[in-house]
Design a protein around this motif. Structure first.
Motif, PDB file in Angstrom:
ATOM      1  N   ASP A   1       0.857  -1.188   0.000  1.00 39.53           N
ATOM      2  CA  ASP A   1       0.000   0.000   0.000  1.00 39.53           C
ATOM      3  C   ASP A   1       0.888   1.231   0.000  1.00 39.53           C
ATOM      4  O   ASP A   1       2.075   1.159   0.367  1.00 39.53           O
ATOM      5  N   THR A   2       0.311   2.369  -0.394  1.00 43.32           N
ATOM      6  CA  THR A   2       1.120   3.579  -0.479  1.00 43.32           C
ATOM      7  C   THR A   2       0.244   4.819  -0.449  1.00 43.32           C
ATOM      8  O   THR A   2      -0.961   4.754  -0.721  1.00 43.32           O
ATOM      9  N   ALA A   3       0.844   5.936  -0.129  1.00 37.43           N
ATOM     10  CA  ALA A   3       0.175   7.243  -0.176  1.00 37.43           C
ATOM     11  C   ALA A   3       1.216   8.307  -0.484  1.00 37.43           C
ATOM     12  O   ALA A   3       2.352   8.242  -0.003  1.00 37.43           O
ATOM     13  N   ILE A   4       0.811   9.281  -1.292  1.00 37.16           N
ATOM     14  CA  ILE A   4       1.695  10.392  -1.672  1.00 37.16           C
ATOM     15  C   ILE A   4       1.202  11.658  -0.983  1.00 37.16           C
ATOM     16  O   ILE A   4       0.004  11.970  -1.017  1.00 37.16           O
ATOM     17  N   ILE A   5       2.117  12.386  -0.382  1.00 36.66           N
ATOM     18  CA  ILE A   5       1.771  13.657   0.272  1.00 36.66           C
ATOM     19  C   ILE A   5       2.714  14.753  -0.212  1.00 36.66           C
ATOM     20  O   ILE A   5       3.815  14.477  -0.695  1.00 36.66           O
ATOM     21  N   PRO A   6       2.309  16.030  -0.039  1.00 34.34           N
ATOM     22  CA  PRO A   6       3.224  17.130  -0.363  1.00 34.34           C
ATOM     23  C   PRO A   6       4.112  17.466   0.832  1.00 34.34           C
ATOM     24  O   PRO A   6       3.675  17.395   1.981  1.00 34.34           O
ATOM     25  N   VAL A   7       5.356  17.780   0.551  1.00 34.52           N
ATOM     26  CA  VAL A   7       6.276  18.271   1.581  1.00 34.52           C
ATOM     27  C   VAL A   7       6.749  19.649   1.140  1.00 34.52           C
ATOM     28  O   VAL A   7       7.204  19.825   0.006  1.00 34.52           O
ATOM     29  N   GLU A   8       6.588  20.614   2.034  1.00 33.74           N
ATOM     30  CA  GLU A   8       6.975  21.993   1.709  1.00 33.74           C
ATOM     31  C   GLU A   8       8.493  22.136   1.696  1.00 33.74           C
ATOM     32  O   GLU A   8       9.176  21.724   2.640  1.00 33.74           O
ATOM     33  N   VAL A   9       9.032  22.717   0.603  1.00 41.02           N
ATOM     34  CA  VAL A   9      10.461  23.012   0.515  1.00 41.02           C
ATOM     35  C   VAL A   9      10.624  24.411  -0.060  1.00 41.02           C
ATOM     36  O   VAL A   9       9.824  24.857  -0.877  1.00 41.02           O
ATOM     37  N   GLU A  10      11.665  25.074   0.360  1.00 42.16           N
ATOM     38  CA  GLU A  10      11.832  26.484  -0.010  1.00 42.16           C
ATOM     39  C   GLU A  10      12.100  26.671  -1.497  1.00 42.16           C
ATOM     40  O   GLU A  10      11.525  27.549  -2.135  1.00 42.16           O
ATOM     41  N   GLU A  11      12.926  25.795  -2.100  1.00 35.46           N
ATOM     42  CA  GLU A  11      13.360  26.031  -3.473  1.00 35.46           C
ATOM     43  C   GLU A  11      12.334  25.640  -4.530  1.00 35.46           C
ATOM     44  O   GLU A  11      12.332  26.184  -5.637  1.00 35.46           O
ATOM     45  N   ALA A  12      11.435  24.694  -4.220  1.00 31.28           N
ATOM     46  CA  ALA A  12      10.505  24.200  -5.249  1.00 31.28           C
ATOM     47  C   ALA A  12       9.044  24.323  -4.863  1.00 31.28           C
ATOM     48  O   ALA A  12       8.171  23.926  -5.621  1.00 31.28           O
ATOM     49  N   GLY A  13       8.764  24.893  -3.699  1.00 26.09           N
ATOM     50  CA  GLY A  13       7.388  24.994  -3.230  1.00 26.09           C
ATOM     51  C   GLY A  13       6.967  23.732  -2.515  1.00 26.09           C
ATOM     52  O   GLY A  13       6.869  23.678  -1.290  1.00 26.09           O
ATOM     53  N   GLN A  14       6.747  22.650  -3.276  1.00 21.93           N
ATOM     54  CA  GLN A  14       6.390  21.353  -2.710  1.00 21.93           C
ATOM     55  C   GLN A  14       7.078  20.246  -3.504  1.00 21.93           C
ATOM     56  O   GLN A  14       7.359  20.398  -4.693  1.00 21.93           O
ATOM     57  N   ILE A  15       7.342  19.135  -2.814  1.00 17.94           N
ATOM     58  CA  ILE A  15       7.845  17.939  -3.496  1.00 17.94           C
ATOM     59  C   ILE A  15       6.967  16.756  -3.101  1.00 17.94           C
ATOM     60  O   ILE A  15       6.393  16.729  -2.002  1.00 17.94           O
TER      61      ILE A  15
END
Length: 571
Positions: free
Chosen positions: A491-505
């Motif tokens: 099973d899996t899930a994708i979430i956003p992670v806030e980063v300064e250079e790209a906004g989100q990864i």
């Protein structure tokens, strides 16, 4: 004929080179930008228009005659084998309604809070509450004491009905509570079972609820925000039950046996099993809660033919059913709803179970659980990545989030819906209601979708869940579908992670298969080989289980909080 008269006649002759505004295949009206259902209800499934009709009266009117010598079986307890006939169910509903009204003083407009897992009593409770004109509100037994208190207060509940093991969560609220059964042999608390036994059915002498009255307040899952009370009317339920009856009967080949493990406190379970299926006189095998092995055993024991399911269950069937050694030959149809089903999982399911029709659908609490459906297995196979066509009486728009303009087939935008199943409003939240339902009655779903030129709907993702990476939009569902194709990922899930250079990864949380030594680099590389560079997974976290709602939706906000806590702990 005068020159003016001659011009008038010739001007009305249609130009045979012009295409009609409404496409009969897709239902798309190019003049208005509206997609309309290409299906129609027949004379056996007419939507009732009588205003003084309530949900319980409608359901009971569809029952077999209670005076039949051998009444059909309505419900079977999968664990005990206990059975309830339609005649017994009919009497129990009327007896409990009498008890609620005369013994407990429940009146039209009172809110009754139900806190219980699935049981043979659950449909009786729901229909009895609606019979007296009261308003039903249901809750997940896994909810905490504070979550229960919040819902009791928000809904204004006057009475609670609780499974004995959940009573401790209701005691602090002070709301009068009736148990479904005895907590212990010496317990003197009044129970629903006792009310049913003690009360002889009598007519309730009060003004009956109408289609415009509130029938239920169901709380949305709150997967991305706070949970809100969705007000559904009797008209909403009567509409959805008419459509459900049409869905079941339009392709019915034999007597169906359904399996219910979907929780009845959720709109999917309530509309389908708590109310709607009784209108088609089918038999339902009931599980108190989901257990994969118990589900397989129930299918084999009771020759189950239909399972309305959720994507995690379908994924489990794909990955584990062949190892369990159970006979699933009775299965004819498996539905999927409440959350997106990836095309990869759907195709693998059809490969492993070629005799089973897989029919994903789409709906929301705010649309009373309904919106799209596949009429035939041929449609489902030809458009396997879709979730079906609009149900009869439904209209839709695909709206550009930036311009607000409706879009044609194959253009992605926000899905808007209109039908008789659309909620009245959010309880006590005028601003949220105004943001969700326009003055012209369109429900803004928040889902990024498109229709093809055959009128089939494709879900891309939740608009609010799209990850914004360097100005590009990344759909978590697309990456999750890819990862589920990995043989070592359960099973899996994708979430956003806030980063300064790209906004989100994009970050992937992954549940590895037993004994798997899969690494973060291997997961990243697996996805990178199949997507554009901006869609690549940049971080991976391994976890024992993906948190999901009772309906199978990923609880991304819990994973986002988990990722933040992990980051803080490393600092």
């Amino acid at each position: 004929m005068s020159a003016e008269e001659s011009w008038t006649v010739t001007a009305t002759i249609p130009d045979r080179n012009l295409k009609p505004a409404v496409n009969e295949t897709s239902g798309f009206d190019s003049g208005t930008g509206i997609f309309r259902s290409v299906y129609n209800l027949d004379e056996h499934h007419v939507l009732p228009t009588r205003p003084n009709l309530d949900t319980a009266t409608y359901v009971l009117s569809q029952f077999p005659s209670p005076y039949e010598a051998e009444s059909p079986i309505a419900l079977i307890d999968s664990a005990t084998g206990g059975k309830v006939t339609y005649a017994q169910l009919h009497r129990s509903i009327r007896s409990l309604a009498t008890g609620l009204y005369h013994a407990l003083g429940v009146r039209k407009g009172d809110v009754v809070f139900v806190l219980s897992p699935n049981s043979l009593l659950y449909p009786t409770i729901c229909l009895a509450v609606l019979s007296v004109g009261a308003i039903l509100t249901t809750a997940n037994p896994l909810n905490t004491e504070s979550e229960i208190a919040k819902q009791v207060s928000d809904s204004g509940a006057k009475l609670a009905i609780s499974a004995p093991e959940e009573l401790h969560k209701l005691t602090p609220t002070g709301v009068p509570t009736v148990l479904t059964s005895k907590l212990a042999s010496k317990d003197e608390s009044l129970t629903i079972e006792e009310l049913i036994e003690a009360c002889e059915p009598v007519e309730i002498e009060q003004e009956r609820p109408t289609q415009s009255d509130t029938a239920a307040i169901l709380y949305s899952s709150g997967t991305t925000g706070t949970s809100k009370g969705v007000i559904l009317t009797h008209a909403n339920f009567i509409s959805v039950m008419t459509l459900l009856k049409w869905c079941v009967e339009v392709s019915k080949a034999q007597q169906d046996v359904f399996l219910c493990f979907i929780p009845m406190f959720h709109i999917y379970g309530l509309a389908f099993f708590g109310l709607g299926l009784f209108c088609s006189k089918t038999t339902t095998v009931l599980m108190q809660k989901f257990d994969f092995k118990a589900m397989l055993d129930a299918i084999e024991t009771y020759k189950v033919s239909n399972i309305p399911a959720v994507p995690p269950v379908i994924l489990a069937l794909v990955k584990h059913a062949s190892k369990a050694g159970c006979d699933l030959s009775s299965l004819r149809r498996v539905g999927s709803g409440a959350a997106p089903l990836s095309n990869e999982v759907a195709e693998e399911f059809r490969r492993r179970f070629p005799w089973v029709e897989l029919r994903p659908g789409y709906g929301l609490t705010e649309s009373c659980g309904a919106a799209t459906y596949y009429v035939s297995d041929e449609e489902a196979k030809l458009h396997s990545a879709s979730c079906g066509r609009l149900l009869p009486k439904f209209c839709a728009k695909i709206v550009d989030p930036e311009t607000g303009k409706p879009l044609p087939p194959y253009k992605e935008g926000e899905l808007w819906l209109k039908s008789g199943t659309i909620m009245k409003e959010y309880l006590g939240k005028k601003e949220a209601t105004a943001e969700t339902i326009g003055t012209d009655g369109w429900l803004k779903t928040g889902d990024l979708c498109y229709f093809d030129d055959n009128g089939f709907l494709y879900i891309v993702d939740r608009i609010k869940e799209l990850i914004k990476h360097n100005g590009y939009q990344v759909a978590p569902a697309e990456l999750e579908a890819i990862l589920l194709g990995h043989p070592q990922i359960v099973d899996t899930a994708i979430i956003p992670v806030e980063v300064e250079e790209a906004g989100q990864i994009p970050m992937a949380y992954v549940v590895r298969a037993a004994n798997s030594q899969l690494t973060e680099d291997q997961v990243i590389e697996y996805v990178a080989r199949q997507v554009a560079p901006y869609k690549k997974v940049r971080r991976v976290g391994f976890i024992s289980a993906i948190p999901r709602s009772a309906a199978g939706k990923i609880l991304r906000k819990e994973l986002v909080l988990h990722s933040k806590n992990q980051t803080i702990s490393r600092l």
